[in-house]
Design a protein around this motif. Structure first.
Motif, short mmCIF file in Angstrom:
data_model
loop_
_atom_site.label_atom_id
_atom_site.label_comp_id
_atom_site.label_asym_id
_atom_site.label_seq_id
_atom_site.Cartn_x
_atom_site.Cartn_y
_atom_site.Cartn_z
N SER A 1 1.56 11.12 -10.66
CA SER A 1 1.46 9.97 -9.75
C SER A 1 2.75 9.90 -8.93
O SER A 1 3.85 9.88 -9.48
CB SER A 1 1.29 8.68 -10.55
N PRO B 1 4.75 8.25 -5.23
CA PRO B 1 4.72 7.34 -4.08
C PRO B 1 4.38 8.11 -2.80
O PRO B 1 4.69 9.30 -2.69
CB PRO B 1 6.15 6.80 -4.00
N LYS B 2 3.72 7.45 -1.88
CA LYS B 2 3.33 8.08 -0.63
C LYS B 2 4.56 8.65 0.08
O LYS B 2 5.60 8.00 0.15
CB LYS B 2 2.63 7.05 0.26
N GLY B 3 4.44 9.85 0.60
CA GLY B 3 5.52 10.49 1.33
C GLY B 3 6.50 11.27 0.48
O GLY B 3 7.49 11.79 0.97
N SER B 4 6.24 11.34 -0.83
CA SER B 4 7.14 12.07 -1.73
C SER B 4 6.98 13.57 -1.56
O SER B 4 5.96 14.06 -1.09
CB SER B 4 6.85 11.71 -3.20
N THR B 5 8.01 14.31 -1.99
CA THR B 5 7.99 15.76 -1.98
C THR B 5 8.03 16.26 -3.41
O THR B 5 8.86 15.80 -4.21
CB THR B 5 9.20 16.31 -1.20
N VAL C 1 -1.68 12.97 -7.60
CA VAL C 1 -1.74 14.29 -6.97
C VAL C 1 -2.07 15.30 -8.07
O VAL C 1 -1.45 15.29 -9.13
CB VAL C 1 -0.39 14.65 -6.31
N GLN D 1 0.82 -1.20 0.00
CA GLN D 1 0.00 0.00 0.00
C GLN D 1 0.86 1.25 0.00
O GLN D 1 0.52 2.24 -0.63
CB GLN D 1 -0.94 0.02 1.21
N GLU D 2 1.95 1.22 0.71
CA GLU D 2 2.82 2.39 0.76
C GLU D 2 3.53 2.60 -0.58
O GLU D 2 3.80 3.72 -0.98
CB GLU D 2 3.86 2.23 1.87
N THR E 1 2.28 1.91 -3.50
CA THR E 1 1.32 2.22 -4.55
C THR E 1 1.29 3.72 -4.80
O THR E 1 1.07 4.50 -3.89
CB THR E 1 -0.10 1.75 -4.13
N PRO E 2 1.56 4.13 -6.05
CA PRO E 2 1.54 5.57 -6.35
C PRO E 2 0.16 6.17 -6.16
O PRO E 2 -0.85 5.50 -6.38
CB PRO E 2 1.96 5.64 -7.81
N GLN E 3 0.13 7.42 -5.76
CA GLN E 3 -1.12 8.15 -5.60
C GLN E 3 -1.12 9.32 -6.58
O GLN E 3 -0.09 9.95 -6.80
CB GLN E 3 -1.24 8.67 -4.17
#
Length: 87
Positions: free
Chosen positions: A78, A80-84, A40, A33-34, A36-38
Motif C-alpha cells: 500500500s 500513497p499516490k505519487g510514491s516511487t 500496488v 483522496q491524495e 489515501t494509500p493505494q
C-alpha cells in the motif's frame, strides 16, 4: 429602502461564507483522496528467464515501508499516490 439594502448586504455576506465553505470542503476532500494509500501489486522477474524472483525487497522510496516478493516473485504494497518504489 434601508431595510431592503441591509437584507441584500446580509444575503450577499451569507452567500460568500457558503461559497468559501464549499471551496474549503472540496480542497479537504481532494487532499484526503491524495493521502489515501493505494494497493500496488506486481511481479519481479529475471530479465533472461522471466522466472519470478523470490525474496526481493520492495520499498517506498525515502521510507522504511516495504514488502518482500513471495516464492513466485509477486508482491503487494500500500503506497500513497505519487510514491516511487525501489527494488
Amino acid at each position: 429602502m434601508k431595510t431592503n439594502r441591509l437584507f441584500i448586504q446580509m444575503k450577499s455576506g451569507w452567500f460568500a461564507i457558503i461559497v468559501i465553505f464549499v471551496i474549503v470542503l472540496m480542497a479537504n476532500v481532494a487532499a484526503a483522496q491524495e493521502a489515501t494509500p493505494q494497493k500496488v501489486t506486481g511481479r519481479v522477474t529475471d530479465l533472461d528467464t522471466n522466472d519470478g524472483m523470490p525474496g526481493v525487497s520492495v520499498y517506498i522510496k525515502g521510507t522504511q515501508t516495504g514488502s518482500t516478493t513471495d516464492v513466485n516473485g509477486n508482491y503487494d504494497i500500500s503506497v500513497p499516490k505519487g510514491s516511487t518504489l525501489v527494488f
